[in-house]
Design an enzyme around this catalytic site. Structure first.
Site, PDB file in Angstrom:
ATOM      1  N   CYS A 162       0.823  -1.215   0.000  1.00 54.17           N
ATOM      2  CA  CYS A 162       0.000   0.000   0.000  1.00 54.17           C
ATOM      3  C   CYS A 162       0.853   1.260   0.000  1.00 54.17           C
ATOM      4  O   CYS A 162       0.518   2.257  -0.642  1.00 54.17           O
ATOM      5  CB  CYS A 162      -0.937   0.002   1.197  1.00 54.17           C
ATOM      6  SG  CYS A 162      -0.093   0.102   2.798  1.00 54.17           S
ATOM      7  N   HIS A 187      -2.002   0.825   7.250  1.00 52.84           N
ATOM      8  CA  HIS A 187      -2.344   0.912   5.824  1.00 52.84           C
ATOM      9  C   HIS A 187      -2.182   2.343   5.334  1.00 52.84           C
ATOM     10  O   HIS A 187      -2.672   3.287   5.964  1.00 52.84           O
ATOM     11  CB  HIS A 187      -3.791   0.453   5.630  1.00 52.84           C
ATOM     12  CG  HIS A 187      -4.222   0.361   4.202  1.00 52.84           C
ATOM     13  ND1 HIS A 187      -3.569  -0.397   3.268  1.00 52.84           N
ATOM     14  CD2 HIS A 187      -5.257   0.945   3.542  1.00 52.84           C
ATOM     15  CE1 HIS A 187      -4.184  -0.293   2.099  1.00 52.84           C
ATOM     16  NE2 HIS A 187      -5.207   0.532   2.236  1.00 52.84           N
ATOM     17  N   ASN A 225      -8.059   4.673  -2.114  1.00 56.34           N
ATOM     18  CA  ASN A 225      -7.519   3.438  -1.573  1.00 56.34           C
ATOM     19  C   ASN A 225      -6.898   2.627  -2.708  1.00 56.34           C
ATOM     20  O   ASN A 225      -7.010   2.984  -3.877  1.00 56.34           O
ATOM     21  CB  ASN A 225      -8.627   2.645  -0.868  1.00 56.34           C
ATOM     22  CG  ASN A 225      -8.091   1.672   0.153  1.00 56.34           C
ATOM     23  OD1 ASN A 225      -6.888   1.491   0.295  1.00 56.34           O
ATOM     24  ND2 ASN A 225      -8.983   1.027   0.884  1.00 56.34           N
TER      25      ASN A 225
END
Length: 467
Positions: free
Chosen positions: A92, A386, A408
């Site tokens: 991520c 994250h 995201n």
């Protein structure tokens, strides 16, 4: 005599087992009775007990008062770009960092559609992390195998996770390529098996290098052995992730996929220069909200870097008020930001909505959860897990944030068309890191960022890499 002694010992063992633990600190029969009595004294609805046992806790704890239609208006919003998908990998930090870099470029070239190859940079990330592990084993070879620093390298020889510092070091050193030039492989999308095998090989190599150093082998011999080891590791990486290109031909396309001009030949570094225009290091600060430590001080995490010759993870610890002001200033200027969160807390996955009032676990279980942010960090209950790309904020009439939005990297079908909306009260509790261009940073914070950092250890509960 022996028979009697054995019988006595066996009977004693049997009595101890029958009576349960009797050592101080164990659960004795008396304590167990008290526990069960306490539970029975608390009124419990049988239907609720049955429901909790047979259903999802989040489904039962969902706060229906907070389940209405989402307000998707944002008073400050950066330009939309395509949503990426990290699949079953912990990259991520790389997806968010590259999203920021491509957004910076397309802000100046708004007709261009571009996405950088995560697979390309990941190959070099894995090789560099392997070298960091092996060199760490050499540097600490005189320490015992159970030393905390030695264990740091052997416990996690290589991993997917990281921070924006890795993007800046890796991109400057190895350049960038478009996704079309080096697309994802099965193993870059699904990293666990390759990581397991490479980690096993690195542990084997680490022991060999420790043994060479302990025997006072010549440095040249150790360097030669490490180079041969890294060649095998690189072979495993490229077999699973793909061979990174040294040159490629590429034509830029518009948002409809039409070429904007003739194709040109690039190297990854020349492409990086055209896309980024210069060094990334030195242009940003990383802000952290860690209420356990004094604010307006700079900290550096030892050995937390992606390349051995790169930069340790360094950050300025700031109150959320300062972090929000910098984020707002950047977003108002159209600049997206790398940011990271404890994303699993109070997250309505179906709606892509994070709010502290999404679930009422206290009412469901008849208890309270009272730890504050500092206590949650200290006890490993919360921390950054994250990274996502901060893209929008909704401000009230006084310029204060009501809610935020991030891009995201879980695919375009997730949440709000690939995005996550979060309330400001959730943002303050579960947001941890923000990377900000220095032109949006106040002078007093820039000065704090230039002070000598306090060195902290990578075992700290807050220094888990973003995944």
């Amino acid at each position: 005599m022996k028979k009697n002694l054995i019988l006595t010992v066996c009977l004693t063992c049997g009595m101890a087992t029958a009576n349960g633990q009797t050592t101080a600190g164990g659960i004795s029969h008396e304590m167990l009775k008290d526990i069960q009595k306490e539970v029975k004294a608390q009124p419990m609805n049988k239907a609720l007990v049955n429901a909790v046992a047979a259903n999802s806790i989040d489904a039962l704890a969902a706060n229906r008062d907070n389940a209405g239609a989402l307000d998707t208006y944002f008073s400050v919003e950066t330009a939309k770009q395509s949503i990426t998908d990290q699949k079953s990998s912990g990259r991520c930090w790389m997806f968010s960092g590259l999203n920021v870099l491509r957004s910076n470029y397309t802000q100046q070239h708004d007709s261009v559609q571009i996405e950088f190859s995560q697979a390309y940079l990941f190959v070099w990330d894995q090789l560099e992390k392997a070298n960091l592990m092996l060199q760490g084993c050499v540097d600490n070879a005189k320490k015992p195998i159970d030393d905390i620093r030695v264990q740091f390298f052997f416990k996690n020889p290589i991993g997917d996770g990281g921070t924006f510092c890795g993007v800046s070091d890796l991109a400057e050193k190895y350049g960038l390529v478009p996704t079309e030039v080096m697309p994802e492989s099965f193993s870059s999308d699904n990293t666990s098996k390759a990581r397991q095998l490479i980690s096993s090989k690195l542990r084997e190599y680490g022991l060999q290098l420790r043994d060479m150093a302990a025997k006072n082998s010549k440095q040249s011999s150790i360097d030669k052995a490490k180079t041969q080891m890294l060649a095998q590791i690189f072979k495993m990486i490229t077999m699973t992730m793909g061979e990174p290109p040294q040159k490629f031909t590429y034509a830029f396309k518009d948002k409809n996929g039409k070429p904007l001009g003739p194709a040109k030949e690039y190297t990854p570094l020349s492409f990086y220069q055209e896309m980024v225009g210069g060094p990334i290091n030195g242009t940003f600060i990383m802000a952290m909200n860690d209420p356990r430590r004094p604010y307006y001080k700079t900290y550096e995490v030892e050995y937390d870097r992606h390349t051995y010759d790169g930069h340790n993870w360094k950050y300025v610890n700031l109150p959320m008020e300062d972090i929000e002001l910098m984020a707002i200033a950047s977003l108002k200027d159209g600049r997206k930001l790398y940011s990271s969160y404890d994303v699993g807390k109070c997250l309505d996955r179906k709606r892509g909505y994070a709010d502290t009032e999404n679930f009422d676990y206290e009412a469901l279980f008849g208890t309270t959860f009272t730890m504050d942010k500092a206590q949650r960090i200290s006890t490993f209950d919360s921390g950054s897990t994250h990274a996502m790309t901060l893209t929008a904020v909704d401000l009230d009439e006084n310029g204060k944030a009501r809610k935020w939005k991030v891009e995201n990297s879980w695919g375009a079908s997730w949440g709000q068309q690939g995005c996550l909306i979060m309330t400001d009260r959730w943002f303050r509790e579960y947001m941890f890191r923000l990377v900000v261009d220095k032109k949006y940073v106040p002078e007093n914070i820039l000065k704090a960022a230039e002070t000598k950092p306090v060195m902290v250890m990578p075992e700290d509960p807050l220094f888990l890499p973003d995944e």
